[in-house]
Write a protein that holds these residues in place. Structure first.
Motif, PDB file in Angstrom:
ATOM      1  N   VAL B  47       0.835  -1.202   0.000  1.00  8.50           N
ATOM      2  CA  VAL B  47       0.000   0.000   0.000  1.00  8.50           C
ATOM      3  C   VAL B  47       0.873   1.256   0.000  1.00  8.50           C
ATOM      4  CG1 VAL B  47      -1.638   1.337   1.392  1.00  8.50           C
ATOM      5  CG2 VAL B  47      -1.999  -1.088   1.069  1.00  8.50           C
ATOM      6  N   SER B  48       1.938   1.250   0.823  1.00  5.03           N
ATOM      7  CA  SER B  48       2.839   2.409   0.841  1.00  5.03           C
ATOM      8  C   SER B  48       3.424   2.637  -0.544  1.00  5.03           C
ATOM      9  CB  SER B  48       3.995   2.193   1.811  1.00  5.03           C
ATOM     10  OG  SER B  48       3.545   1.670   3.008  1.00  5.03           O
ATOM     11  N   PHE B  49       3.853   1.546  -1.161  1.00  3.96           N
ATOM     12  CA  PHE B  49       4.429   1.618  -2.498  1.00  3.96           C
ATOM     13  C   PHE B  49       3.422   2.228  -3.470  1.00  3.96           C
ATOM     14  CE2 PHE B  49       5.211  -0.097  -6.667  1.00  3.96           C
ATOM     15  CZ  PHE B  49       6.566   0.072  -6.817  1.00  3.96           C
ATOM     16  N   TRP B  50       2.213   1.735  -3.404  1.00  2.00           N
ATOM     17  CA  TRP B  50       1.165   2.179  -4.313  1.00  2.00           C
ATOM     18  C   TRP B  50       0.851   3.657  -4.089  1.00  2.00           C
ATOM     19  CZ3 TRP B  50      -4.067   3.455  -3.084  1.00  2.00           C
ATOM     20  CH2 TRP B  50      -4.879   3.649  -4.205  1.00  2.00           C
ATOM     21  N   ILE B  51       0.747   4.065  -2.827  1.00  2.72           N
ATOM     22  CA  ILE B  51       0.426   5.466  -2.534  1.00  2.72           C
ATOM     23  C   ILE B  51       1.520   6.381  -3.075  1.00  2.72           C
ATOM     24  CG2 ILE B  51       0.230   7.162  -0.670  1.00  2.72           C
ATOM     25  CD1 ILE B  51      -1.135   4.980   0.972  1.00  2.72           C
ATOM     26  N   SER B  58       6.684   7.919 -13.837  1.00  6.00           N
ATOM     27  CA  SER B  58       8.002   7.296 -13.735  1.00  6.00           C
ATOM     28  C   SER B  58       8.793   7.975 -12.637  1.00  6.00           C
ATOM     29  CB  SER B  58       8.763   7.412 -15.051  1.00  6.00           C
ATOM     30  OG  SER B  58       9.206   8.745 -15.213  1.00  6.00           O
ATOM     31  N   LEU B  59       9.811   7.276 -12.162  1.00  3.40           N
ATOM     32  CA  LEU B  59      10.652   7.828 -11.127  1.00  3.40           C
ATOM     33  C   LEU B  59      12.083   7.695 -11.598  1.00  3.40           C
ATOM     34  CD1 LEU B  59      10.558   8.693  -7.982  1.00  3.40           C
ATOM     35  CD2 LEU B  59      11.504   6.433  -7.671  1.00  3.40           C
ATOM     36  N   ASN B  60      12.696   8.824 -11.904  1.00  2.00           N
ATOM     37  CA  ASN B  60      14.098   8.790 -12.294  1.00  2.00           C
ATOM     38  C   ASN B  60      14.335   7.831 -13.466  1.00  2.00           C
ATOM     39  OD1 ASN B  60      17.111   8.406 -11.881  1.00  2.00           O
ATOM     40  ND2 ASN B  60      16.564   9.875 -10.309  1.00  2.00           N
ATOM     41  N   GLY B  61      13.394   7.812 -14.401  1.00  2.00           N
ATOM     42  CA  GLY B  61      13.545   6.932 -15.558  1.00  2.00           C
ATOM     43  C   GLY B  61      13.077   5.509 -15.325  1.00  2.00           C
ATOM     44  N   TRP B  62      12.490   5.266 -14.160  1.00  2.10           N
ATOM     45  CA  TRP B  62      11.963   3.926 -13.884  1.00  2.10           C
ATOM     46  C   TRP B  62      10.449   3.980 -13.929  1.00  2.10           C
ATOM     47  CZ3 TRP B  62      15.235  -0.196 -13.005  1.00  2.10           C
ATOM     48  CH2 TRP B  62      16.579   0.133 -12.900  1.00  2.10           C
ATOM     49  N   SER B  63       9.864   3.141 -14.761  1.00  2.00           N
ATOM     50  CA  SER B  63       8.408   3.151 -14.857  1.00  2.00           C
ATOM     51  C   SER B  63       7.816   2.480 -13.622  1.00  2.00           C
ATOM     52  CB  SER B  63       7.953   2.427 -16.116  1.00  2.00           C
ATOM     53  OG  SER B  63       8.066   1.035 -15.923  1.00  2.00           O
ATOM     54  N   TYR B  64       6.526   2.693 -13.447  1.00  2.00           N
ATOM     55  CA  TYR B  64       5.819   2.142 -12.292  1.00  2.00           C
ATOM     56  C   TYR B  64       6.017   0.631 -12.208  1.00  2.00           C
ATOM     57  CZ  TYR B  64       1.850   0.860  -9.335  1.00  2.00           C
ATOM     58  OH  TYR B  64       1.055   0.332  -8.358  1.00  2.00           O
ATOM     59  N   TYR B  65       5.875  -0.045 -13.351  1.00  2.00           N
ATOM     60  CA  TYR B  65       5.956  -1.507 -13.316  1.00  2.00           C
ATOM     61  C   TYR B  65       7.387  -1.999 -13.119  1.00  2.00           C
ATOM     62  CZ  TYR B  65       1.083  -1.457 -14.505  1.00  2.00           C
ATOM     63  OH  TYR B  65      -0.265  -1.235 -14.450  1.00  2.00           O
ATOM     64  N   GLU B  66       8.329  -1.208 -13.601  1.00  2.00           N
ATOM     65  CA  GLU B  66       9.728  -1.588 -13.344  1.00  2.00           C
ATOM     66  C   GLU B  66      10.037  -1.493 -11.846  1.00  2.00           C
ATOM     67  OE1 GLU B  66      12.405  -0.639 -17.225  1.00  2.00           O
ATOM     68  OE2 GLU B  66      11.527   1.079 -16.221  1.00  2.00           O
ATOM     69  N   MET B  67       9.495  -0.434 -11.228  1.00  2.00           N
ATOM     70  CA  MET B  67       9.660  -0.295  -9.781  1.00  2.00           C
ATOM     71  C   MET B  67       9.006  -1.477  -9.065  1.00  2.00           C
ATOM     72  SD  MET B  67      11.126   2.676  -8.954  1.00  2.00           S
ATOM     73  CE  MET B  67      10.506   2.967  -7.313  1.00  2.00           C
ATOM     74  N   LEU B  68       7.847  -1.865  -9.580  1.00  2.00           N
ATOM     75  CA  LEU B  68       7.125  -2.984  -8.985  1.00  2.00           C
ATOM     76  C   LEU B  68       7.943  -4.272  -9.119  1.00  2.00           C
ATOM     77  CD1 LEU B  68       4.397  -3.007  -7.626  1.00  2.00           C
ATOM     78  CD2 LEU B  68       3.405  -3.913  -9.714  1.00  2.00           C
ATOM     79  N   PHE B  69       8.613  -4.394 -10.263  1.00  2.00           N
ATOM     80  CA  PHE B  69       9.466  -5.555 -10.492  1.00  2.00           C
ATOM     81  C   PHE B  69      10.579  -5.606  -9.445  1.00  2.00           C
ATOM     82  CE2 PHE B  69      12.817  -7.995 -12.480  1.00  2.00           C
ATOM     83  CZ  PHE B  69      12.133  -9.012 -13.124  1.00  2.00           C
TER      84      PHE B  69
END
Lengths: 267, 267
Positions: B47-51, B58-69
């Motif tokens: 939940v923290s991650f999702w919020i 994206s975060l610093n060139g990392w997409s949401y799903y890459e972060m999730l990975f």
């Protein structure tokens, strides 16, 4: 002298806390690491957001909020659940129950020495560093007074919740599981890890009706508000006071009922 | 003492495991509550991650799903330390109370025997959670799937898990030399939470620190790049299996050195 017995416990706590200097050093290192990670993480978040203000908070606001939340956490974490759980398992609780002081009060006051040391060793330095580093982004005015009042109530609410959860150990004899559940819920829903402003809407409104936001969110938002409106201050403090009394009665009542349950092995 | 083969140790492990599970099952309530607590921890992490990341593409060139990975990868790679090496948490008490001496008199590897005594089932929930997250992110990113990929993934996950195991071993072994080592172990345990962020968000200095001094980047970031971004895999990623093994070996040596130095409490 009624106060004297409490002060004695506080003094013993201070002396005990000062014995463990290494743990203090390790704790400071741990906090620094956490803050470094938090700093870079939020910096990246604000950089990719493209705007200076996200959900009504600037990067500075968020950082101050999170740094002080960590400092508050160290200050308020009393390991009450562990203490009660261990006392139940070892049977030491019998001796504590025989003391001429309510168990709830005894536990609180024997921990209060750590409040004092933690306040001077972690919270105050953190606060000063933050105010200096952010060039006075922390407003210094009447809000400090509100903050202090708010923190006192937050400590009380936090302790009541801890004590309530610790009482559950009388029934379950499980410490780790109970404690981790409490910790996870309190840290997430109180806004200690992520400021409440970042939560999505229905969730955020719901959280204002729970006691947890009174622990971290309430004091910190009072502190960061440089121009407090009497109405906001009154609602926040009023809400806290309500939870303070409610949780106090609840935890006291639950303890009273549960005490009949107690079975102690040996002791 | 003749050398004993891996088959011998596997057989012993299964026997000890069965005993441990039996004793856990006799505290059924504790077992269920602990499992629920673990699930709570994972849900709150998610939940923290999702919020945090739901509102940013994206975060610093990392997409949401890459972060999730990355998040899923870190969850899976910290599972072995949870499942197989949980007894490290009791090492401190065992050393102080003198109970540790009983492990020294067995004709099998001391480290193996000590760690095999506890198997933490709670970790399996985390494993399922992590694998689910990984598969979900894998599908969403549209990574190709082949047997070779799966093989690579398995090897890199296993070796990545060695890093966290090594950190925990070394931290737990500190109790042979210093008092109050709980804080050291607790500090290292918190590293787990930082492993899920891409190391590129840090400044060069901290990138260096988190790669070489406190190797948390090897828990998820470097090894996962092999699968996540196969076009540009840095050298450190290919080296990460070796790093994992090397760290584990060193931590084993530290642990054993401490254990050999142990002289009991005389009771």
């Amino acid at each position: 002298m009624k106060l004297k017995k409490y002060i004695t416990l506080t003094r013993a706590g201070i002396i005990e806390a000062l014995q463990f200097r290494l743990s203090f050093v390790v704790m400071v290192i741990g906090n620094l690491l956490y803050l470094i990670v938090v700093y870079f993480l939020w910096k990246a978040i604000y950089a990719s957001a493209g705007t200076d203000v996200v959900n009504g908070m600037t990067f500075n606001d968020t950082l101050i909020y999170l740094v002080l939340a960590t400092a508050l956490f160290n200050f308020m974490e009393m390991y009450t659940v562990w203490e009660i759980g261990r006392n139940i398992q070892s049977g030491k609780i019998v001796l504590d129950l025989l003391k001429p002081m309510e168990y709830r009060k005894y536990l609180f006051w024997s921990y209060s020495g750590t409040f004092v040391t933690q306040f001077f060793l972690t919270f105050l330095p953190t606060f000063i560093v933050v105010s200096v580093v952010t060039h006075g982004a922390v407003p210094l005015g009447i809000n400090l007074l509100y903050f202090v009042i708010s923190v006192v109530m937050a400590v009380s609410i936090n302790y009541s919740i801890d004590f309530l959860v610790g009482t559950i150990c009388l029934y379950t004899e499980s410490i780790w599981g109970i404690n981790i559940m409490k910790q996870v819920i309190v840290l997430l829903l109180s806004g200690a890890t992520i400021p409440l402003a970042f939560f999505p809407e229905p969730l955020r409104s719901a959280m204002y009706y729970l006691p947890f936001q009174s622990i971290y969110n309430a004091p910190l938002s009072l502190l960061l508000d440089g121009d407090p409106q009497p109405q906001t201050v009154l609602t926040t403090l009023g809400m806290q006071a309500m939870w303070c009394i409610f949780m106090l009665l609840l935890s006291k009542g639950f303890w009273k009922v549960s005490l009949r349950q107690i079975t102690v092995n040996g002791g | 003492m003749q050398k004993k083969g891996i088959r011998f140790y596997l057989r012993i492990y299964c026997k000890i495991l069965a005993q441990d599970l039996k004793s856990k099952m006799s505290y059924r309530a504790d077992f269920i509550i602990s499992t629920v607590g673990m699930i709570f921890t994972n849900i709150s992490g998610f939940v923290s991650f999702w919020i945090l990341f739901r509102s940013f593409p994206s975060l610093n060139g990392w997409s949401y799903y890459e972060m999730l990975f990355l998040y899923g990868f870190s969850l899976v790679s910290i599972t072995p330390v949870q499942c197989f090496f949980d007894n490290n948490w009791s090492l401190r008490q065992n050393v102080y109370s003198g109970d540790f001496i009983k492990y020294c008199f067995r004709p099998i590897n001391l480290f193996f025997y000590y760690q095999s005594e506890v198997f933490d089932i709670k970790g399996l929930g985390q494993l399922a959670f992590g694998i689910g997250t990984l598969i979900y992110a894998w599908v969403k990113i549209g990574l190709p799937f082949s047997v070779l990929m799966l093989l690579k993934m398995t090897v890199f996950l296993l070796t990545a898990s060695l890093v966290m195991i090594a950190l925990q071993n070394a931290a737990a072994a500190s109790c042979f030399w210093i008092e109050n080592s709980f804080y050291v172990l607790d500090l290292v345990c918190r590293f787990k939470d930082y492993a899920k962020y891409p190391i590129t968000i840090f400044s060069p200095v901290f990138r260096f620190i988190f790669t070489f001094l406190m190797p948390i980047a090897f828990i998820a970031y470097y090894p996962s790049l092999v699968v996540l971004r196969p076009d540009a895999v840095p050298l450190l990623s290919w080296l990460s299996p070796l790093v994992g093994i090397a760290f584990f070996f060193v931590s084993y040596k530290i642990w054993m050195r401490g254990a050999m130095k142990y002289s009991g409490t005389g009771s």
